[in-house]
Structures are given as C-alpha cells and as structure tokens.
Motif scaffolding. Structure first.
Motif, PDB file in Angstrom:
ATOM      1  N   PHE A 189       0.845  -1.199   0.000  1.00 57.68           N
ATOM      2  CA  PHE A 189       0.000   0.000   0.000  1.00 57.68           C
ATOM      3  C   PHE A 189       0.881   1.251   0.000  1.00 57.68           C
ATOM      4  CE2 PHE A 189      -2.471   3.395   1.850  1.00 57.68           C
ATOM      5  CZ  PHE A 189      -3.756   3.215   1.355  1.00 57.68           C
ATOM      6  N   ALA A 190       1.897   1.263   0.862  1.00 58.32           N
ATOM      7  CA  ALA A 190       2.798   2.422   0.940  1.00 58.32           C
ATOM      8  C   ALA A 190       3.551   2.618  -0.370  1.00 58.32           C
ATOM      9  CB  ALA A 190       3.780   2.243   2.098  1.00 58.32           C
ATOM     10  N   GLU A 191       3.959   1.534  -1.014  1.00 58.19           N
ATOM     11  CA  GLU A 191       4.675   1.644  -2.295  1.00 58.19           C
ATOM     12  C   GLU A 191       3.775   2.256  -3.363  1.00 58.19           C
ATOM     13  OE1 GLU A 191       6.080  -2.256  -3.173  1.00 58.19           O
ATOM     14  OE2 GLU A 191       7.521  -2.274  -1.518  1.00 58.19           O
ATOM     15  N   ALA A 192       2.521   1.815  -3.408  1.00 52.84           N
ATOM     16  CA  ALA A 192       1.594   2.384  -4.393  1.00 52.84           C
ATOM     17  C   ALA A 192       1.340   3.859  -4.121  1.00 52.84           C
ATOM     18  CB  ALA A 192       0.274   1.605  -4.368  1.00 52.84           C
ATOM     19  N   ALA A 193       1.178   4.215  -2.848  1.00 51.13           N
ATOM     20  CA  ALA A 193       0.965   5.615  -2.488  1.00 51.13           C
ATOM     21  C   ALA A 193       2.205   6.450  -2.806  1.00 51.13           C
ATOM     22  CB  ALA A 193       0.627   5.719  -0.999  1.00 51.13           C
ATOM     23  N   HIS A 194       3.380   5.870  -2.623  1.00 54.53           N
ATOM     24  CA  HIS A 194       4.648   6.554  -2.923  1.00 54.53           C
ATOM     25  C   HIS A 194       4.719   6.893  -4.409  1.00 54.53           C
ATOM     26  CE1 HIS A 194       9.140   6.812  -3.284  1.00 54.53           C
ATOM     27  NE2 HIS A 194       9.014   7.391  -2.103  1.00 54.53           N
ATOM     28  N   ILE A 195       4.273   5.965  -5.258  1.00 57.62           N
ATOM     29  CA  ILE A 195       4.259   6.225  -6.704  1.00 57.62           C
ATOM     30  C   ILE A 195       3.231   7.303  -7.036  1.00 57.62           C
ATOM     31  CG2 ILE A 195       3.675   5.212  -8.947  1.00 57.62           C
ATOM     32  CD1 ILE A 195       4.868   2.573  -7.901  1.00 57.62           C
TER      33      ILE A 195
END
Length: 270
Positions: A170-176
């Motif tokens: 989830f954090a990786e997707a939000a980071h993108i």
C-alpha cells in the motif's frame, strides 16, 4: 469535540478572496454564466451545509489573482460519528480553470485531517454554463444522504487487517502516486517512511489506519529525507506539505481509490 466554527461570508472572502469575485476573469466566452461562489455558498446554507474552512491557490500570473481556484469546506449537523465527520467540499474558480465541484469528504477528528472521496456517488460537477441552482442543491442533498454509506465504508475499512507486506505494498503504491516512478525524479523519502505513525492512536494495522497514516504523511509533509545536490553529495531535507489545491484534490482522491481497491482485493481473498 467542540462544534466547528461557522464562517460568515466576510470571513470566507478574507480567507479566500477569489470566493468573493463579482465578475469572471477577462476573456471568458459569451456563453459563460457567471455564478458568484458566495451565491453557491448561500444555496448550500439553504440545505443545511455550513462553511467551516476556506482557502485558495497561489498564482504566478497576477492577472488571475482574485479569480483563482478556491476550496470551501462545509459541515452539516447530524453527520458526525464518534471519530469522524462527513463533510462537503466546494471547489471552484472564476478564471475558466474549473467548474463547480462538490466532493464528499471525511474529517478525522483526532488529527483534523480531511480525506476526499473519489467514488462517483460522492462527486458532482456543475458547469458555469447553464448553471441550475436546483440541480446544485440536489447534489448537495445527495451527498448528505450518502453519509450513512460513507460511514459504513469507513467501518468496513477499520475491520480489514493488513499483513506487514500488504501495508508495504500500500505504501509503495501511495509513494508512486505522490512521486511517480521515473528514475530521474528521485524521491526524497522511501515508501516505508509513509507508514511512520505520528500519534499513539495510529498504531493500528488495519486498512483505515494505514490509509490515514499514509495520507497524512503525504499531505502534511514533515518526514526527514535527502536529495542529491549539484555537487554530487546528499543533502538532508524535510518533505513539504501539499498546499496546491489541484494537487491536494488529485492526491486525496487517488489515495481513496487506492484504499477502495485494496479493500476489494482483501474481501475477494477472504
């Protein structure tokens, strides 16, 4: 929790002068129907939505100053739960930049953080050309009537527990969403920093809490990171809050969509 302070029209204009524009920017089409933002505010007051916050975007082109995009938050009696409040956001400009938009929002009381919903049932657009006061008020009423659905969604998100690797994804997707994924645009922080809690109440590992922690870290900034200086050395920095209204709306709604998709995937796998 005390009730929010209700703004007068004078206070709205003091906070967001563009909301008090009495005419559109020069050069608009003859088909453009000028509807003052304060007229829209009064229509919303008529159906029980009361203004509690106002802001406007900064402009570089001074010819747009006084006509730029502005955002007003409204609250309505009876739409509170213990921890959240369903609000309405009015988004508009008088520089041909946007139509009237009404967006459902969730105000999280513990941190005073406003989340924006991207679901179709909670978003309405009303063009200046052919503006209909009745249709505008009907949209506002529909958002109020959807408050129960929104509250139920929030409670469902609180019941979805995430494994550590799912929180990381989830954090990786939000980071993108926030920084993109082009290698030349090196972000100042890594994805897992978005999971850093700011308060004791945010230690939960459920989807709702994870979403709130990530959203607050993106929107409010304040995370320690670094960038590459021109001399090739790394330089420490702190992430900045998102102040541009356009970017605020875009990021908030993208994060809500991400959260809905994660919820769908978890429920399908259950």
């Amino acid at each position: 929790m005390t009730a929010p302070h209700i703004l007068t029209n004078d206070q709205i204009v003091n906070l967001a002068p563009a909301a008090g524009a009495l005419e559109p920017i020069d050069g608009v089409s003859s088909r453009y129907s000028f509807v003052p933002t304060l007229t829209a505010v009064e229509l919303l007051r008529d159906v029980g939505w009361l203004p509690v916050h106002a802001e406007q975007s900064q402009v570089r082109d001074l010819t747009r100053d006084g006509f730029q995009k502005h955002l007003i938050r409204f609250a309505k009696k009876g739409l509170d739960t213990r921890d959240e409040r369903v609000d309405l956001l009015l988004y508009n400009s008088h520089d041909r930049g946007t139509a009237f938009r009404l967006i459902a929002s969730i105000w999280r009381k513990v941190c005073g953080n406003g989340l924006m919903i991207s679901s179709e049932f909670a978003n309405f657009t009303h063009k200046h050309v052919g503006f209909s006061p009745d249709a505008f008020m009907a949209s506002a009423i529909e958002i109020a009537n959807s408050a129960g659905i929104i509250a139920d969604q929030v409670e469902e998100l609180k019941l979805i527990d995430l494994r550590p690797e799912e929180r990381g994804s989830f954090a990786e997707a939000a980071h993108i969403i926030r920084y993109g994924k082009e290698p030349e645009n090196e972000p100042p922080i890594n994805a897992l920093q978005l999971l850093e809690e700011r308060r004791y109440d945010d230690q939960g590992k459920d989807l709702w809490t994870t979403y709130n922690v990530v959203q607050e870290n993106i929107m409010h900034g304040g995370l320690k990171g670094s960038t590459m200086a021109s001399n090739g050395r790394r330089r420490g920095m702190t992430t900045r809050p998102v102040k541009a209204i356009d970017k605020n709306v875009q990021l908030n709604q993208a994060l809500w969509h991400l959260t809905e998709r994660m919820a769908e995937l978890k429920l399908k796998a259950a």
